[in-house]
Every structure is written in structure tokens, then in C-alpha cells.
Design an enzyme around this catalytic site. Structure first.
Site, PDB file in Angstrom:
ATOM      1  N   ARG A  47       0.711  -1.226  -0.086  1.00 51.75           N
ATOM      2  CA  ARG A  47      -0.207  -0.093   0.147  1.00 51.75           C
ATOM      3  C   ARG A  47       0.731   1.352   0.140  1.00 51.75           C
ATOM      4  NH1 ARG A  47      -1.981  -3.533   3.845  1.00 51.75           N
ATOM      5  NH2 ARG A  47      -3.976  -4.376   3.592  1.00 51.75           N
TER       6      ARG A  47
ATOM      7  N   LYS B 297      -1.872  -2.787   7.973  1.00 51.71           N
ATOM      8  CA  LYS B 297      -3.164  -2.558   8.799  1.00 51.71           C
ATOM      9  C   LYS B 297      -3.377  -3.218  10.201  1.00 51.71           C
ATOM     10  CE  LYS B 297      -6.098  -0.809   4.957  1.00 51.71           C
ATOM     11  NZ  LYS B 297      -7.425  -0.851   4.206  1.00 51.71           N
TER      12      LYS B 297
ATOM     13  N   HIS C  26      -2.747   2.571  -6.047  1.00 52.99           N
ATOM     14  CA  HIS C  26      -3.357   1.128  -5.715  1.00 52.99           C
ATOM     15  C   HIS C  26      -3.625   0.465  -7.096  1.00 52.99           C
ATOM     16  CE1 HIS C  26      -5.718  -0.628  -2.676  1.00 52.99           C
ATOM     17  NE2 HIS C  26      -6.602  -0.679  -3.161  1.00 52.99           N
TER      18      HIS C  26
ATOM     19  N   ARG D 113      -0.845  -1.758  -7.336  1.00 57.00           N
ATOM     20  CA  ARG D 113      -0.948  -2.963  -6.181  1.00 57.00           C
ATOM     21  C   ARG D 113      -1.989  -4.045  -6.664  1.00 57.00           C
ATOM     22  NH1 ARG D 113      -1.221  -4.300  -0.536  1.00 57.00           N
ATOM     23  NH2 ARG D 113      -3.214  -4.712   0.053  1.00 57.00           N
TER      24      ARG D 113
ATOM     25  N   HIS E  43      -3.588  -8.903   3.426  1.00 57.38           N
ATOM     26  CA  HIS E  43      -5.163  -8.634   3.685  1.00 57.38           C
ATOM     27  C   HIS E  43      -5.465  -9.699   4.705  1.00 57.38           C
ATOM     28  CE1 HIS E  43      -6.015  -8.182  -1.112  1.00 57.38           C
ATOM     29  NE2 HIS E  43      -5.918  -7.083  -0.332  1.00 57.38           N
TER      30      HIS E  43
ATOM     31  N   TYR F  72      -9.624 -10.285  -6.526  1.00 57.94           N
ATOM     32  CA  TYR F  72      -8.747 -10.403  -7.729  1.00 57.94           C
ATOM     33  C   TYR F  72      -8.941 -11.645  -8.626  1.00 57.94           C
ATOM     34  CZ  TYR F  72      -5.979  -6.783  -5.048  1.00 57.94           C
ATOM     35  OH  TYR F  72      -5.930  -5.761  -4.454  1.00 57.94           O
TER      36      TYR F  72
END
Length: 307
Positions: free
Chosen positions: A158, A182, A253, A256, A279, A288
Site C-alpha cells: 500500500r 493495517k 493502488h 497494487r 489482507h 482479484y
């Protein structure tokens, strides 16, 4: 329009933000987003005469979303604000501020997930080759820009994760990044030789020319010597892609998304891609697979004689 919240509601907002930051370990960007939504909700509560947390009823939550919808908020915005409201009421119940959580009874339209812009491998090659050509002049900023786009595409990190990298987060011998994602989740992300060469060129001939007392240990620096920010990285990516003939314009992004899609198309398994991207759930990575299916359908429609 309510400009100031009653004392109890203001304290509720502050305490909830502290919970998000310290207990859930969310990023400042995410905390700001939650706080903005919750402040809007509590202002609606106050406008209706509520003064404390007991006014957070399902009727109040629904009327707040109805007002948002009437003001033109889209599906994605409504879904995000409903999620913020549910997070607030769940926390309020868990801490004993309310006895019953109205959040699960609050529904909102699911956001439509649009297929992201994904570069073809050939497009990525053209763009990165153009960035490499610009870096041949040994200009410090050009060396940095080349390393930035190479690392974004090579790792799929990210933009915030890239900006947060320090020199000590790079194992140059093993070609690994230590990335803090995250929720404070740390992961190791490999990168290939082209990205390694671009990074070495930046560290050997570019970074020292932008160093100032404000640089600290940041891996990538802005033109004034401080840690590069997300806005600058987005500008770099757009400029690199726009300069490449025939390559679709996208942002970090998009790189990514492209990295994830190309990994899956190259045979990588879903779990490995999930780990690389950081994730929390496999369902996020599974999106995806829809991208690759859509690309296959487009190729089929364009090339098969009986499509």
C-alpha cells in the site's frame, strides 16, 4: 445545524477514537474516517434532542442514514457510515455504556465493487522502462521515482506502507521488505532484481543528495528531505504512467491491483497472494480472481473466432 456536541456525546466520541487508536491499533487515517462518521451521527442525535449514548437507538441510526441518502451520499459512503455506526454501538455495549446493541439491526446497501484499472504486464514493462530511462541521468528525484514505482509494482504494498518504510526495514541481501500493515500486522514481502537495482541506485546515488536534518531513517525522501508523503507518491506514479505511450493512467493502488493480478495469472496461489498483500481475510484477496476472469473473458471475446 449542530456545531458543538453536548458534553457527554463529545466525550463518547473522544473515548471511541482512543479505543480505535490504542486498542484496535488502527491507523490515524482510519481513525479520522471513523471519527468523521461518528461525529456526523452524534450531531444528528443532538439535533434530535439526544444528549447521551442512550439516544443511539436503531430508529435514530436509520434516520441518520436516511438523511445521508437524501443529501446524495452514494452506496459506498452509506455502507461505510453504517459500518462506523455499528462499530460505535458494539463498543458502547462492550464497555457497558448501553445494555443492547442496535447496530446489528442497521442495514445499508452494499457498495458496488468496481473492477480496478489493471495494467497488462506489457504496459507495466513499458512504464517501468520509461522510468528507468529517466533515472539514467542520475538526477536524485528521478532515481527516487524509479525506485518508488519499481517497489510498488514488485511488492504490491500500500502507498502508506511504502511511505512508512525506514532503511532498517529493507534486507537488501535477501531482497525482503519488513512492512507494518493495517492493524499493526507485520509481514515480510520479497522483491525482485529490477526493483533491487532501482533501490540500490537510489540509495547509492540519490538519497544522499536529498538528505537533511529532517530525514531521519526514512527510506524514501521528499524534495525537501523529509519522509516522502502519500500525495507525492501518487503524483510520481501518475507522472510515470502518463509519460509511457499507450499505458492506462492509474495510481499506486492500481499498481497494487496489477501486482496481485499478475501474480495470480502467473500461477500464484490465493493464500500466498493474501500474505503478500497483507489482507486480513481471504475474501478480500478473492476479489482479484474476478479481475482475472474478466480479463480472460475480454481476451476470449476479442480473439476467439466464435466468441
Amino acid at each position: 445545524m449542530v456545531t458543538e456536541l453536548p458534553v457527554d456525546l463529545e466525550r463518547l466520541c473522544v473515548d471511541f477514537s482512543r479505543h480505535l487508536r490504542l486498542e484496535r491499533n488502527l491507523s490515524e487515517h482510519t481513525v479520522r474516517a471513523y471519527r468523521g462518521d461518528v461525529t456526523s451521527l452524534l450531531a444528528h442525535v443532538a439535533a434530535g434532542g439526544g444528549t447521551d449514548v442512550t439516544a443511539l437507538t436503531v430508529r435514530t441510526l436509520r434516520s441518520w442514514l436516511a438523511v445521508q441518502h437524501g443529501a446524495g451520499a452514494g452506496r459506498a459512503t452509506l455502507a461505510r457510515r453504517a459500518a462506523s455506526a455499528r462499530a460505535l454501538t458494539a463498543w458502547a455495549q462492550a464497555t457497558g455504556l448501553i445494555t443492547q446493541d442496535p447496530g446489528p439491526r442497521l442495514s445499508a446497501p452494499s457498495p458496488r465493487r468496481r473492477l480496478p484499472v489493471v495494467l497488462r504486464p506489457a504496459d507495466a514493462e513499458v512504464a517501468l522502462s520509461a522510468a528507468a530511462s529517466g533515472a539514467e541521468q542520475a538526477d536524485p528525484v528521478a532515481l527516487r521515482d524509479h525506485a518508488v514505482v519499481e517497489m510498488l509494482y514488485a511488492t504490491g504494498v500500500r502507498v502508506a506502507e511504502l511511505c512508512a518504510l525506514d532503511l532498517g526495514d529493507v534486507d537488501r541481501r535477501a531482497r525482503l521488505l519488513r512492512v507494518m500493515g493495517k492493524g499493526g500486522r507485520e509481514r515480510a514481502v520479497p522483491f525482485g532484481l529490477p526493483a533491487a537495482r532501482a533501490l540500490e541506485a537510489w540509495l547509492a546515488g540519490g538519497r544522499e543528495h536529498l538528505l537533511t536534518s529532517a530525514s531521519s531513517a526514512a527510506l524514501f525522501l521528499g524534495v525537501r528531505g523529509g519522509r516522502i508523503n502519500q500525495r507525492s507518491v501518487r503524483r510520481v506514479v501518475h507522472e510515470v504512467l502518463r509519460a509511457a505511450p499507450g499505458v492506462p493512467d492509474t495510481g499506486p493502488h492500481g499498481l497494487r491491483h496489477s501486482a496481485a493480478t499478475h501474480l495470480l495469472e502467473g500461477g500464484a496461489d490465493l493464500r500466498s497472494v493474501q500474505e503478500l498483500l497483507g489482507h486480513a481475510t481471504l475474501s478480500t484477496t478473492q476479489f482479484y480472481t474476478h479481475v482475472t476472469v474478466e480479463r480472460l473473458k475480454a481476451i476470449h471475446d476479442r480473439t476467439h473466432p466464435r466468441s
